[in-house]
Write a protein that holds these residues in place. Structure first.
Motif, short mmCIF file in Angstrom:
data_model
loop_
_atom_site.label_atom_id
_atom_site.label_comp_id
_atom_site.label_asym_id
_atom_site.label_seq_id
_atom_site.Cartn_x
_atom_site.Cartn_y
_atom_site.Cartn_z
N UNK A 3 16.29 -2.53 -15.81
CA UNK A 3 16.14 -3.94 -16.17
C UNK A 3 17.45 -4.55 -16.70
N UNK A 6 19.60 -5.46 -13.92
CA UNK A 6 19.10 -6.68 -13.30
C UNK A 6 19.61 -7.92 -14.05
N UNK A 7 19.59 -7.82 -15.39
CA UNK A 7 20.04 -8.97 -16.19
C UNK A 7 21.54 -9.21 -16.03
N UNK A 10 22.24 -10.68 -12.70
CA UNK A 10 21.84 -12.10 -12.68
C UNK A 10 22.95 -12.96 -13.30
N UNK B 140 13.28 -12.18 -20.18
CA UNK B 140 12.88 -11.97 -18.78
C UNK B 140 13.99 -12.48 -17.86
N UNK B 141 14.14 -11.83 -16.70
CA UNK B 141 15.07 -12.37 -15.70
C UNK B 141 14.39 -13.57 -15.03
N UNK B 142 15.19 -14.37 -14.32
CA UNK B 142 14.60 -15.54 -13.63
C UNK B 142 13.51 -15.10 -12.65
N UNK B 143 13.79 -13.99 -11.96
CA UNK B 143 12.83 -13.50 -10.98
C UNK B 143 11.53 -13.07 -11.65
N UNK B 144 11.67 -12.38 -12.79
CA UNK B 144 10.46 -11.94 -13.52
C UNK B 144 9.63 -13.14 -13.97
#
Lengths: 142, 177
Positions: A3, A6-7, A10, B140-144
């Protein structure tokens, strides 16, 4: 990829596709009052609504553990009931197939009865197989 | 604390201890998010309990790619949306047409702001509040967020942007800074 990756990705995407490095951002903020205002908004929000407060105590409520415990119990019962239904459906289907194949054979020849019994025992073994697999997986009674 | 993936594996075998452990950690997080999103502790507790039950029954669908809390909050938001839809249907027409959708939600759920933070978040519409809470408090990520609230990533970004502007105005209006 976890995770955290992922951040970070992003954030990287935001920077790369916005075609902006930290230097670009700082330069732009120095020139643009609207974006400075936006950055100020983020800072104000961080002060007024501290982001670290991430549990219900911080939100002013406490967990009802007794209610949660009974919900968990109910959930487990629903899961077990669903598994039982699946096993029952499997057994019913297996019994139906056996009946459809072997009853006509039995009508033709009584000798088929012996074969039917043999197949019946195999069928029962087959019926109990998923139950034993489930028991082994769960490690307790079904 | 045992590894979350292991706990989920044990929970899938109906291990009650594993389930208790899993929710001991994740339930306060879920309830906190729901209190902030709904602005109503009682409604939040009801939605959280519903979400826990659904999560347990559908545990096979959980993939350890995402954190368990993320999956749980996604289920809870679906539950919350369903409740809002139901509440809107049950509302008297004049409340919906005169006061608008957000006020209808407030009316339906008996929303009550109990602190500055809660009343600040209450200034946002339900869709913007969900996005803001998930990003700001839970990272949260944008996708989440998009998966959780059921809208495209672009919409998430614009809702977040609007929420930030509205909160800024509200903070200034109340003289909180």
């Amino acid at each position: 990829m976890n995770r955290e990756c992922e951040k970070v990705r992003e954030a990287l995407l935001d920077m790369v596709y916005a075609d902006a490095s930290m230097g670009d951002i700082a330069r732009h903020l120095a020139e643009c009052s609207e974006c400075r205002d936006y950055a100020g908004a983020l800072a104000d929000i961080a002060v007024v609504l501290p982001a670290q407060q991430d549990d219900c105590a911080a939100a002013g409520v406490s967990s009802d553990w007794a209610r949660l415990s009974s919900t968990i119990e109910r959930g487990v019962k629903l899961r077990i009931a669903r598994e039982r239904r699946a096993v029952g459906l499997f057994a019913l289907t297996a019994a139906g197939i056996l009946a459809a194949v072997w009853i006509p054979l039995l009508a033709r020849s009584p000798q088929a009865l012996l074969t039917l019994q043999a197949v019946g025992f195999s069928g029962i073994a087959l019926f109990y197989l998923p139950i034993h697999v489930l028991r082994a997986r769960r490690g307790d009674d079904i | 604390m045992p590894d979350e993936t292991l706990l989920v594996e044990r929970a899938k075998r109906n291990d009650r201890d594993a389930l208790e452990e899993l929710f001991r950690v994740n339930y306060p997080l879920l309830l906190g998010a729901l209190v902030r999103i709904t602005g109503d502790a009682r409604a939040a507790e009801d939605v959280a309990q519903d979400a826990v039950l659904r999560a347990i029954v559908n545990l096979e669908k959980y993939e350890p790619r995402a954190k368990f809390s993320t999956w749980l909050i996604t289920i809870a938001l679906n539950t919350y949306r369903n409740r809002l839809r139901r509440a809107r249907r049950e509302l008297p027409t004049e409340h919906v047409s005169v006061a608008g959708v957000d006020s209808a939600e407030d009316f339906a759920l008996g929303r009550l702001a109990t602190s500055d933070a809660a009343s600040l978040l209450g200034a946002l519409s339900a869709d913007k509040r969900q996005v803001f809470v998930l990003k700001h408090y839970y990272g949260f990520t944008y996708q989440e967020i998009a998966d959780a609230v059921g809208c495209p990533v672009g919409t998430v970004r614009s809702r977040l942007h609007d929420a930030i502007q509205m909160l800024r105005r509200e903070i200034a209006r109340r003289g909180l800074i």
